[in-house]
Design a protein around this motif. Structure first.
Motif, PDB file in Angstrom:
ATOM      1  N   ILE A 114       1.072  -1.095  -0.047  1.00 57.38           N
ATOM      2  CA  ILE A 114      -0.034   0.144   0.039  1.00 57.38           C
ATOM      3  C   ILE A 114       0.720   1.013  -0.129  1.00 57.38           C
ATOM      4  O   ILE A 114       1.802   1.312   0.888  1.00 57.38           O
ATOM      5  N   ILE A 115       0.591   2.274  -1.204  1.00 54.58           N
ATOM      6  CA  ILE A 115       1.328   3.320  -1.053  1.00 54.58           C
ATOM      7  C   ILE A 115       0.278   4.790  -0.932  1.00 54.58           C
ATOM      8  O   ILE A 115      -0.551   4.784  -1.648  1.00 54.58           O
ATOM      9  N   GLY A 116       0.790   5.414   0.354  1.00 57.06           N
ATOM     10  CA  GLY A 116       0.151   6.551   0.228  1.00 57.06           C
ATOM     11  C   GLY A 116       1.030   7.872   0.185  1.00 57.06           C
ATOM     12  O   GLY A 116       2.113   7.749   0.025  1.00 57.06           O
ATOM     13  N   PHE A 117       0.302   9.035   0.369  1.00 57.68           N
ATOM     14  CA  PHE A 117       1.073  10.295  -0.011  1.00 57.68           C
ATOM     15  C   PHE A 117       1.164  11.036   0.958  1.00 57.68           C
ATOM     16  O   PHE A 117       0.032  11.169   1.930  1.00 57.68           O
ATOM     17  N   ILE A 118       2.241  11.901   1.566  1.00 56.30           N
ATOM     18  CA  ILE A 118       2.197  12.778   2.763  1.00 56.30           C
ATOM     19  C   ILE A 118       2.849  14.271   2.304  1.00 56.30           C
ATOM     20  O   ILE A 118       4.050  13.916   1.780  1.00 56.30           O
ATOM     21  N   GLY A 119       2.249  15.223   2.590  1.00 51.14           N
ATOM     22  CA  GLY A 119       3.142  16.568   2.551  1.00 51.14           C
ATOM     23  C   GLY A 119       3.036  17.022   4.064  1.00 51.14           C
ATOM     24  O   GLY A 119       2.582  16.691   4.954  1.00 51.14           O
ATOM     25  N   LYS A 120       3.766  18.447   3.857  1.00 46.21           N
ATOM     26  CA  LYS A 120       3.874  19.026   5.324  1.00 46.21           C
ATOM     27  C   LYS A 120       2.764  19.369   5.901  1.00 46.21           C
ATOM     28  O   LYS A 120       2.406  19.502   6.924  1.00 46.21           O
ATOM     29  N   GLU A 121       1.531  19.796   4.838  1.00 42.99           N
ATOM     30  CA  GLU A 121       0.425  20.440   5.561  1.00 42.99           C
ATOM     31  C   GLU A 121      -0.864  19.181   5.497  1.00 42.99           C
ATOM     32  O   GLU A 121      -1.716  19.452   6.205  1.00 42.99           O
ATOM     33  N   ASP A 122      -0.981  18.175   4.561  1.00 43.57           N
ATOM     34  CA  ASP A 122      -1.765  17.451   4.445  1.00 43.57           C
ATOM     35  C   ASP A 122      -1.209  15.880   4.227  1.00 43.57           C
ATOM     36  O   ASP A 122      -0.212  15.532   3.716  1.00 43.57           O
ATOM     37  N   ASN A 123      -2.392  14.745   4.174  1.00 46.11           N
ATOM     38  CA  ASN A 123      -1.788  13.673   3.654  1.00 46.11           C
ATOM     39  C   ASN A 123      -3.114  12.820   2.990  1.00 46.11           C
ATOM     40  O   ASN A 123      -4.121  13.203   3.201  1.00 46.11           O
ATOM     41  N   ALA A 124      -2.618  11.924   2.287  1.00 45.86           N
ATOM     42  CA  ALA A 124      -3.907  11.058   1.496  1.00 45.86           C
ATOM     43  C   ALA A 124      -3.886   9.805   2.210  1.00 45.86           C
ATOM     44  O   ALA A 124      -3.145   8.949   1.646  1.00 45.86           O
ATOM     45  N   VAL A 125      -4.317   9.721   3.362  1.00 48.52           N
ATOM     46  CA  VAL A 125      -4.161   8.269   4.050  1.00 48.52           C
ATOM     47  C   VAL A 125      -5.514   7.903   4.602  1.00 48.52           C
ATOM     48  O   VAL A 125      -5.580   6.996   5.597  1.00 48.52           O
ATOM     49  N   SER A 126      -6.464   8.599   4.355  1.00 43.71           N
ATOM     50  CA  SER A 126      -8.069   8.333   4.783  1.00 43.71           C
ATOM     51  C   SER A 126      -8.233   6.778   4.827  1.00 43.71           C
ATOM     52  O   SER A 126      -9.013   6.409   5.438  1.00 43.71           O
ATOM     53  N   GLU A 127      -7.859   6.045   3.734  1.00 38.08           N
ATOM     54  CA  GLU A 127      -8.124   4.623   3.564  1.00 38.08           C
ATOM     55  C   GLU A 127      -7.459   3.727   4.652  1.00 38.08           C
ATOM     56  O   GLU A 127      -7.745   2.613   4.623  1.00 38.08           O
ATOM     57  N   LEU A 128      -6.472   4.217   5.280  1.00 38.53           N
ATOM     58  CA  LEU A 128      -5.560   3.308   6.156  1.00 38.53           C
ATOM     59  C   LEU A 128      -6.367   3.113   7.393  1.00 38.53           C
ATOM     60  O   LEU A 128      -7.255   3.843   7.749  1.00 38.53           O
ATOM     61  N   PRO A 129      -6.146   1.863   7.941  1.00 45.52           N
ATOM     62  CA  PRO A 129      -6.973   1.572   9.166  1.00 45.52           C
ATOM     63  C   PRO A 129      -6.500   2.574  10.053  1.00 45.52           C
ATOM     64  O   PRO A 129      -5.532   3.053  10.371  1.00 45.52           O
ATOM     65  N   ASP A 130      -7.319   2.590  11.238  1.00 49.03           N
ATOM     66  CA  ASP A 130      -7.208   3.201  12.508  1.00 49.03           C
ATOM     67  C   ASP A 130      -5.928   2.866  12.981  1.00 49.03           C
ATOM     68  O   ASP A 130      -5.225   3.952  13.512  1.00 49.03           O
ATOM     69  N   ALA A 131      -5.329   1.814  13.044  1.00 48.51           N
ATOM     70  CA  ALA A 131      -4.449   1.530  13.694  1.00 48.51           C
ATOM     71  C   ALA A 131      -3.036   2.189  13.345  1.00 48.51           C
ATOM     72  O   ALA A 131      -1.900   2.294  13.825  1.00 48.51           O
ATOM     73  N   LEU A 132      -3.161   2.773  11.739  1.00 50.19           N
ATOM     74  CA  LEU A 132      -2.213   3.476  11.327  1.00 50.19           C
ATOM     75  C   LEU A 132      -2.277   4.700  11.237  1.00 50.19           C
ATOM     76  O   LEU A 132      -1.186   5.682  11.348  1.00 50.19           O
ATOM     77  N   SER A 133      -3.795   5.329  10.887  1.00 47.20           N
ATOM     78  CA  SER A 133      -3.900   6.388  10.502  1.00 47.20           C
ATOM     79  C   SER A 133      -3.776   7.566  11.768  1.00 47.20           C
ATOM     80  O   SER A 133      -3.314   8.678  11.692  1.00 47.20           O
ATOM     81  N   GLY A 134      -3.969   6.955  12.922  1.00 46.92           N
ATOM     82  CA  GLY A 134      -3.753   7.624  14.257  1.00 46.92           C
ATOM     83  C   GLY A 134      -2.360   7.858  14.533  1.00 46.92           C
ATOM     84  O   GLY A 134      -1.947   9.026  14.640  1.00 46.92           O
ATOM     85  N   PRO A 135      -1.454   6.777  14.564  1.00 47.70           N
ATOM     86  CA  PRO A 135       0.114   7.079  14.851  1.00 47.70           C
ATOM     87  C   PRO A 135       0.772   7.962  13.591  1.00 47.70           C
ATOM     88  O   PRO A 135       1.659   8.637  14.161  1.00 47.70           O
ATOM     89  N   ILE A 136       0.032   7.925  12.504  1.00 49.37           N
ATOM     90  CA  ILE A 136       0.827   8.651  11.691  1.00 49.37           C
ATOM     91  C   ILE A 136       1.030  10.173  11.902  1.00 49.37           C
ATOM     92  O   ILE A 136       1.915  10.725  11.863  1.00 49.37           O
ATOM     93  N   ALA A 137      -0.079  10.816  12.593  1.00 46.35           N
ATOM     94  CA  ALA A 137       0.060  12.171  13.162  1.00 46.35           C
ATOM     95  C   ALA A 137       1.113  12.548  14.066  1.00 46.35           C
ATOM     96  O   ALA A 137       2.062  13.354  14.092  1.00 46.35           O
ATOM     97  N   GLN A 138       1.246  11.182  15.044  1.00 44.43           N
ATOM     98  CA  GLN A 138       2.206  11.304  15.900  1.00 44.43           C
ATOM     99  C   GLN A 138       3.530  11.167  15.629  1.00 44.43           C
ATOM    100  O   GLN A 138       4.507  11.840  15.825  1.00 44.43           O
ATOM    101  N   TRP A 139       3.673  10.239  14.616  1.00 46.53           N
ATOM    102  CA  TRP A 139       5.190  10.064  13.910  1.00 46.53           C
ATOM    103  C   TRP A 139       5.529  11.472  13.197  1.00 46.53           C
ATOM    104  O   TRP A 139       6.698  11.767  12.857  1.00 46.53           O
TER     105      TRP A 139
END
Length: 487
Positions: free
Chosen positions: A18-43
């Motif tokens: 699975i490949i998603g995209f991430i920028g300084k201001e936003d990201n395209a990870v809405s389809e990721l499961p909660d187990a990953l979408s939550g920690p992404i903000a922390q990381w």
């Protein structure tokens, strides 16, 4: 490889990248499961995820699937060139992956000023061209890709865009492969064989090969002035794509196919001469475009003419000062045998008249002067018709295979005057070398609408990086724009 559109990613499949995209201001990870979408903000806060354009950050597996995030810079709104870098990162990840399926989370990523369909088309095209790896003349071959399914997770209905992206990538890679082949393999005879194979593969392609004896009988003295110096026989390769009625005028592509150019008697310096295998990249782009058309099957007629020859310094080679007669009847004083491309092209352009063309475009790595003037980014466009020049420029801009307009003024014609022939094959100095070359070609295009693409700077950049496959995209878009709209 199978391409599919899907509204949601499947994280149940263990053999999935699975490949998603991430920028300084936003990201395209809405389809990721909660187990990953939550920690992404922390990381991201902890600066464990790079948002630098093209950087890849691997994440932990989610439900058995591997997840990668690709940086897009400041935001998910990217430019055309930034999308190309993102696509290159996807291609690199795909070539290294052992997963059979690749899913790209596309929702949220977009190119400024472009439609969602355009973004899908170019991402598919640039991922496939980014995955191209030359190994034809290597003893160790590249491993086959493990990925057999490419899924785009998007709400956009873009199946037609996927098909166009695939066909363009295939055509570009055909052109790159031909350009990258060594000159002892990719000879005029080899190109003729490739044209025959294309006709064997597609019912709507017909190929005719004109040999030197027939060219001599037709009066192609300019072509033969180049080809006679080589033991490899020259070929005039004619491919017909039949997509419309027989009464529809064809558009004609003419490709310079100098499979190796020593310069002839006006021999080139030895440094970098190996790169003269790329002097057939105009022909290669014609092959790539015909391959793309055969795959897309648009309702248009196209004739492709490839002037294939070698320029060698043998005892039979043309001398500086020789005067030859072209197929048009014009006589030419050859003052520099390294200005050979325009010699084979002028006879091919005269030959094109017999097809009563709607338009003619010749494509050639014609001059080093154009590299000095424009570098390696745009191609130079000359034309005897302002509307056609504008159409070519717009096609290049829309497909992001850009070109730049150049003048074709009468002021330059005097530089081709010769006291011994109707014209000479070079101008009277280095200044404006690309323009005087185009001016020479214009002398043989009086009976139809014509444009010339000098692609010497765009067809390749260095021998290490290899052929680019340009301008397959521009040529294809120009021709697609000529297809009548359905009533």
């Amino acid at each position: 490889m199978q391409f599919k559109l899907s509204a949601a990613a499947d994280f149940a499949a263990s053999d999935n990248l699975i490949i998603g995209f991430i920028g300084k201001e936003d990201n395209a990870v809405s389809e990721l499961p909660d187990a990953l979408s939550g920690p992404i903000a922390q990381w991201r806060t902890a600066q464990l995820i790079s948002t630098k354009l093209g950087d890849v950050t691997p994440l932990l597996q989610a439900d058995g699937a591997q997840v990668l995030l690709i940086g897009t810079g400041d935001s998910l709104s990217v430019s055309e060139n930034q999308l190309k870098k993102v696509s290159a990162a996807i291609a690199q990840a795909m070539t290294k992956s052992k997963a059979s399926a690749l899913s790209v989370l596309l929702n949220g990523l977009h190119v400024s000023g472009r439609s969602a369909e355009w973004t899908v088309q170019k991402l598919v095209e640039w991922t496939l061209t980014g995955a191209y790896r030359y190994d034809t003349t290597k003893s160790e071959k590249n491993a086959e890709f493990a990925t057999t399914q490419f899924r785009l997770i998007t709400d956009t209905d873009a199946q037609d865009a996927i098909e166009l992206g695939k066909a363009l990538a295939h055509g570009v890679n055909v052109a790159r492969e031909l350009g990258n082949l060594p000159p002892n393999v990719c000879t005029p005879t080899y190109l003729a064989e490739q044209a025959q194979q294309l006709a064997d593969r597609y019912d709507n392609i017909q190929t005719d090969i004109i040999e030197e004896a027939e060219m001599e009988a037709m009066g192609m003295g300019a072509f033969m002035a180049v080809s006679k110096g080589s033991d490899e026989p020259g070929k005039l390769i004619v491919m017909h794509y039949h997509g419309a009625g027989s009464d529809d005028q064809p558009h004609v592509l003419v490709g310079k196919g100098l499979t190796f150019d020593t310069g002839g008697i006006s021999i080139k310096p030895s440094a970098g001469m190996d790169e003269m295998k790329y002097d057939m990249c105009g022909a290669a782009s014609v092959f790539g475009t015909m391959s793309t058309l055969a795959e897309l099957q648009p309702k248009i007629n196209v004739v492709a003419i490839v002037a294939a020859a070698e320029n060698m310094p043998s005892a039979r080679a043309t001398r500086p000062g020789d005067v030859v007669t072209s197929m048009s009847g014009k006589t030419i004083e050859i003052l520099n045998t390294d200005a050979e491309g325009r010699l084979v092209l002028c006879d091919a352009l005269t030959y094109a008249e017999r097809f009563n063309p709607a338009s003619v475009i010749d494509i050639a790595t014609l001059t080093g002067a154009v590299v000095v003037g424009l570098g390696h980014h745009p191609m130079a466009v000359y034309s005897n018709d302002d509307n056609m020049q504008a159409e070519i420029l717009e096609a290049g801009k829309s497909i992001w295979d850009r070109a730049w307009p150049m003048p074709l003024w009468d002021d330059y014609r005097d530089e081709l005057d010769s006291p011994y022939a109707d014209l000479r094959n070079i101008g009277q100095g280095r200044a404006g070398g690309s323009i005087t070359a185009a001016t020479y070609l214009a002398e043989f295009t009086k009976h139809y609408t014509w444009s010339h693409l000098d692609i010497a700077g765009a067809a390749w950049t260095t021998a290490k990086e290899g052929a680019t496959g340009r301008p397959v995209g521009l040529l294809t878009q120009y021709l697609l724009n000529k297809v009548p709209s359905a009533s």
